[in-house]
Design a protein around this motif. Sequence first.
Motif, mmCIF file in Angstrom:
data_model
loop_
_atom_site.group_PDB
_atom_site.id
_atom_site.type_symbol
_atom_site.label_atom_id
_atom_site.label_comp_id
_atom_site.label_asym_id
_atom_site.label_seq_id
_atom_site.Cartn_x
_atom_site.Cartn_y
_atom_site.Cartn_z
ATOM 1 N N VAL A 7 0.597 -0.852 -0.149
ATOM 2 C CA VAL A 7 -0.307 -0.141 -0.234
ATOM 3 C C VAL A 7 0.937 1.537 -0.337
ATOM 4 O O VAL A 7 1.677 1.698 1.213
ATOM 5 C CB VAL A 7 -1.119 -0.261 1.275
ATOM 6 C CG1 VAL A 7 -1.893 1.211 1.271
ATOM 7 C CG2 VAL A 7 -1.973 -1.376 1.582
ATOM 8 N N TYR A 38 -0.094 -4.740 -5.393
ATOM 9 C CA TYR A 38 -0.429 -3.350 -5.498
ATOM 10 C C TYR A 38 -1.263 -2.778 -4.772
ATOM 11 O O TYR A 38 -2.358 -2.370 -6.334
ATOM 12 C CB TYR A 38 1.267 -2.628 -6.715
ATOM 13 C CG TYR A 38 1.453 -1.318 -5.995
ATOM 14 C CD1 TYR A 38 1.843 -0.619 -5.014
ATOM 15 C CD2 TYR A 38 0.142 -0.269 -6.860
ATOM 16 C CE1 TYR A 38 1.898 0.538 -4.637
ATOM 17 C CE2 TYR A 38 0.357 1.109 -6.149
ATOM 18 C CZ TYR A 38 0.919 1.614 -5.420
ATOM 19 O OH TYR A 38 1.211 3.044 -4.673
ATOM 20 N N LYS A 39 -1.857 -1.735 -4.097
ATOM 21 C CA LYS A 39 -2.802 -0.332 -4.222
ATOM 22 C C LYS A 39 -2.446 0.535 -3.770
ATOM 23 O O LYS A 39 -1.520 1.056 -2.605
ATOM 24 C CB LYS A 39 -3.748 -1.381 -2.560
ATOM 25 C CG LYS A 39 -5.131 -2.587 -3.546
ATOM 26 C CD LYS A 39 -5.549 -2.457 -4.343
ATOM 27 C CE LYS A 39 -5.929 -3.554 -4.931
ATOM 28 N NZ LYS A 39 -7.954 -3.402 -5.119
ATOM 29 N N SER A 40 -2.587 1.490 -4.394
ATOM 30 C CA SER A 40 -2.273 3.353 -4.063
ATOM 31 C C SER A 40 -3.102 3.344 -2.973
ATOM 32 O O SER A 40 -4.019 2.589 -2.329
ATOM 33 C CB SER A 40 -2.930 4.204 -4.729
ATOM 34 O OG SER A 40 -4.124 4.019 -4.679
ATOM 35 N N ASP A 43 -7.020 4.280 -2.594
ATOM 36 C CA ASP A 43 -8.041 2.792 -3.295
ATOM 37 C C ASP A 43 -7.500 1.714 -2.523
ATOM 38 O O ASP A 43 -8.910 0.407 -2.737
ATOM 39 C CB ASP A 43 -7.406 1.980 -4.522
ATOM 40 C CG ASP A 43 -7.130 3.587 -5.732
ATOM 41 O OD1 ASP A 43 -8.259 4.701 -5.496
ATOM 42 O OD2 ASP A 43 -6.330 3.449 -6.360
ATOM 43 N N ALA A 44 -6.910 1.280 -1.434
ATOM 44 C CA ALA A 44 -6.494 0.324 -0.904
ATOM 45 C C ALA A 44 -7.935 0.314 0.366
ATOM 46 O O ALA A 44 -8.359 1.163 0.400
ATOM 47 C CB ALA A 44 -5.052 0.237 -0.265
ATOM 48 N N ASP A 48 -8.854 -5.506 1.139
ATOM 49 C CA ASP A 48 -7.698 -5.908 0.713
ATOM 50 C C ASP A 48 -6.782 -6.545 2.128
ATOM 51 O O ASP A 48 -5.549 -7.445 2.577
ATOM 52 C CB ASP A 48 -6.793 -4.484 0.017
ATOM 53 C CG ASP A 48 -7.611 -4.303 -1.100
ATOM 54 O OD1 ASP A 48 -7.634 -4.940 -1.906
ATOM 55 O OD2 ASP A 48 -7.805 -3.317 -0.929
#
Length: 153
Positions: A7, A38-40, A43-44, A48
């Motif tokens: 993250v 991978y998540k920004s 956006d996470a 998640d």
Amino acid sequence: MKQLLIVGHTPSANTEQLREALVQGSQHPDIVDVACVYKSALDASAEDVLACDGIILFTTENLGYMSGALKDFFDRCYYPVLEKKQGLACAILIRAGHDGTGTQRALNTILTGLRWKIVHDIVILRGQWQSSFVAEAEELGLHMAAGLEVGIW
């Protein structure tokens, strides 16, 4: 298969390089039983976090604190994961224009409350941009994925 969640907040070309290096390290050819997601930070979600076996938190130092995007991630996810993910293996990468200590202190406070386990020395990339930062990020991704794969954390 285990899942490593990264993250992060990548507001610049340099921090985007660090994100790519974290992912690349976690996907080393010798790592076969760990999937990297991978998540920004914006956006996470709690879902998640609930789905992962380990997490790398990546933030810039903003005014002596973590990025607003990562703080927003914690604001949205803290209570939904609090009781369900205690002991989650965690690593931290801070891109600090100064010393990163305020950012580190803030993250330590939140992670103590979540009862997540910091399993790798916190990586603080201080000062002016250096090309060696990319290798340090890649190494962190590799170590987290390898540790998950062999069950160290």
